[in-house]
Design a protein around this motif. Sequence first.
Motif, PDB file in Angstrom:
ATOM      1  N   UNK A  15       0.804  -1.224   0.000  1.00 40.26           N
ATOM      2  CA  UNK A  15       0.000   0.000   0.000  1.00 40.26           C
ATOM      3  C   UNK A  15       0.839   1.278   0.000  1.00 40.26           C
ATOM      4  N   UNK A  16       2.054   1.212   0.529  1.00 32.70           N
ATOM      5  CA  UNK A  16       2.927   2.392   0.518  1.00 32.70           C
ATOM      6  C   UNK A  16       3.316   2.757  -0.908  1.00 32.70           C
ATOM      7  N   UNK A  17       3.568   1.760  -1.737  1.00 36.20           N
ATOM      8  CA  UNK A  17       3.931   2.003  -3.133  1.00 36.20           C
ATOM      9  C   UNK A  17       2.716   2.519  -3.899  1.00 36.20           C
ATOM     10  N   UNK A  18       1.551   1.929  -3.667  1.00 37.06           N
ATOM     11  CA  UNK A  18       0.329   2.407  -4.315  1.00 37.06           C
ATOM     12  C   UNK A  18       0.074   3.872  -3.970  1.00 37.06           C
ATOM     13  N   UNK A  19       0.276   4.212  -2.714  1.00 33.81           N
ATOM     14  CA  UNK A  19       0.082   5.599  -2.283  1.00 33.81           C
ATOM     15  C   UNK A  19       1.053   6.523  -2.989  1.00 33.81           C
ATOM     16  N   UNK A  20       2.304   6.116  -3.118  1.00 35.26           N
ATOM     17  CA  UNK A  20       3.313   6.953  -3.766  1.00 35.26           C
ATOM     18  C   UNK A  20       2.985   7.163  -5.241  1.00 35.26           C
ATOM     19  N   UNK A  21       2.548   6.109  -5.941  1.00 38.72           N
ATOM     20  CA  UNK A  21       2.140   6.248  -7.343  1.00 38.72           C
ATOM     21  C   UNK A  21       0.940   7.192  -7.435  1.00 38.72           C
ATOM     22  N   UNK A  22      -0.036   7.016  -6.556  1.00 32.86           N
ATOM     23  CA  UNK A  22      -1.220   7.880  -6.558  1.00 32.86           C
ATOM     24  C   UNK A  22      -0.827   9.335  -6.346  1.00 32.86           C
ATOM     25  N   UNK A  23       0.121   9.591  -5.457  1.00 33.70           N
ATOM     26  CA  UNK A  23       0.585  10.959  -5.216  1.00 33.70           C
ATOM     27  C   UNK A  23       1.187  11.571  -6.478  1.00 33.70           C
ATOM     28  N   UNK A  24       1.915  10.759  -7.238  1.00 35.88           N
ATOM     29  CA  UNK A  24       2.505  11.251  -8.486  1.00 35.88           C
ATOM     30  C   UNK A  24       1.414  11.621  -9.496  1.00 35.88           C
ATOM     31  N   UNK A  25       0.388  10.774  -9.596  1.00 33.28           N
ATOM     32  CA  UNK A  25      -0.708  11.053 -10.530  1.00 33.28           C
ATOM     33  C   UNK A  25      -1.436  12.330 -10.119  1.00 33.28           C
ATOM     34  N   UNK A  26      -1.723  12.471  -8.832  1.00 29.82           N
ATOM     35  CA  UNK A  26      -2.431  13.649  -8.331  1.00 29.82           C
ATOM     36  C   UNK A  26      -1.621  14.921  -8.558  1.00 29.82           C
ATOM     37  N   UNK A  27      -0.311  14.828  -8.467  1.00 26.67           N
ATOM     38  CA  UNK A  27       0.528  16.024  -8.587  1.00 26.67           C
ATOM     39  C   UNK A  27       0.686  16.522 -10.026  1.00 26.67           C
ATOM     40  N   UNK A  28       0.244  15.724 -11.014  1.00 28.47           N
ATOM     41  CA  UNK A  28       0.362  16.152 -12.410  1.00 28.47           C
ATOM     42  C   UNK A  28      -0.615  17.279 -12.713  1.00 28.47           C
ATOM     43  N   UNK A  29      -0.177  18.235 -13.534  1.00 28.14           N
ATOM     44  CA  UNK A  29      -1.091  19.305 -13.927  1.00 28.14           C
ATOM     45  C   UNK A  29      -2.034  18.795 -15.018  1.00 28.14           C
ATOM     46  N   UNK A  30      -3.070  19.555 -15.305  1.00 32.35           N
ATOM     47  CA  UNK A  30      -4.079  19.119 -16.274  1.00 32.35           C
ATOM     48  C   UNK A  30      -3.484  18.927 -17.668  1.00 32.35           C
ATOM     49  N   UNK A  31      -2.473  19.716 -18.028  1.00 34.72           N
ATOM     50  CA  UNK A  31      -1.820  19.547 -19.327  1.00 34.72           C
ATOM     51  C   UNK A  31      -1.176  18.178 -19.457  1.00 34.72           C
ATOM     52  N   UNK A  32      -0.494  17.730 -18.409  1.00 32.85           N
ATOM     53  CA  UNK A  32       0.133  16.405 -18.426  1.00 32.85           C
ATOM     54  C   UNK A  32      -0.919  15.317 -18.506  1.00 32.85           C
ATOM     55  N   UNK A  33      -1.999  15.495 -17.783  1.00 31.80           N
ATOM     56  CA  UNK A  33      -3.076  14.502 -17.819  1.00 31.80           C
ATOM     57  C   UNK A  33      -3.698  14.423 -19.211  1.00 31.80           C
ATOM     58  N   UNK A  34      -3.882  15.570 -19.841  1.00 36.18           N
ATOM     59  CA  UNK A  34      -4.470  15.574 -21.184  1.00 36.18           C
ATOM     60  C   UNK A  34      -3.521  14.928 -22.194  1.00 36.18           C
ATOM     61  N   UNK A  35      -2.219  15.147 -22.052  1.00 41.41           N
ATOM     62  CA  UNK A  35      -1.262  14.486 -22.947  1.00 41.41           C
ATOM     63  C   UNK A  35      -1.311  12.970 -22.769  1.00 41.41           C
ATOM     64  N   UNK A  36      -1.485  12.516 -21.545  1.00 45.95           N
ATOM     65  CA  UNK A  36      -1.605  11.078 -21.299  1.00 45.95           C
ATOM     66  C   UNK A  36      -2.867  10.527 -21.963  1.00 45.95           C
ATOM     67  N   UNK A  37      -3.973  11.251 -21.841  1.00 43.44           N
ATOM     68  CA  UNK A  37      -5.219  10.809 -22.480  1.00 43.44           C
ATOM     69  C   UNK A  37      -5.059  10.757 -23.996  1.00 43.44           C
TER      70      UNK A  37
END
Length: 69
Positions: A15-37
């Motif tokens: 769960x510590x690793x899952x939390x760390x990955x989730x933190x990275x996803x949350x910290x991305x700006x909307x531009x990065x998220x849109x590029x991923x989509x």
Amino acid sequence: MSGIGDFLFEASKDPRVKTRIAEEVVSMDEGARERMRALQRLGGHTFVMADISDLEGEEAYAIAEVHPL
């Protein structure tokens, strides 16, 4: 798969690793998220990398494939 916001990802059972990955996803700006989509729509794969060195006691990184919902 675990989810955060509008993305799903597969990560370690630790769960510590899952939390760390989730933190990275949350910290991305909307531009990065849109590029991923956009990359996913083109058939590409997107990954997130998180530094987990403090969890492992030595230099270590977790990498997870991320899927937009």
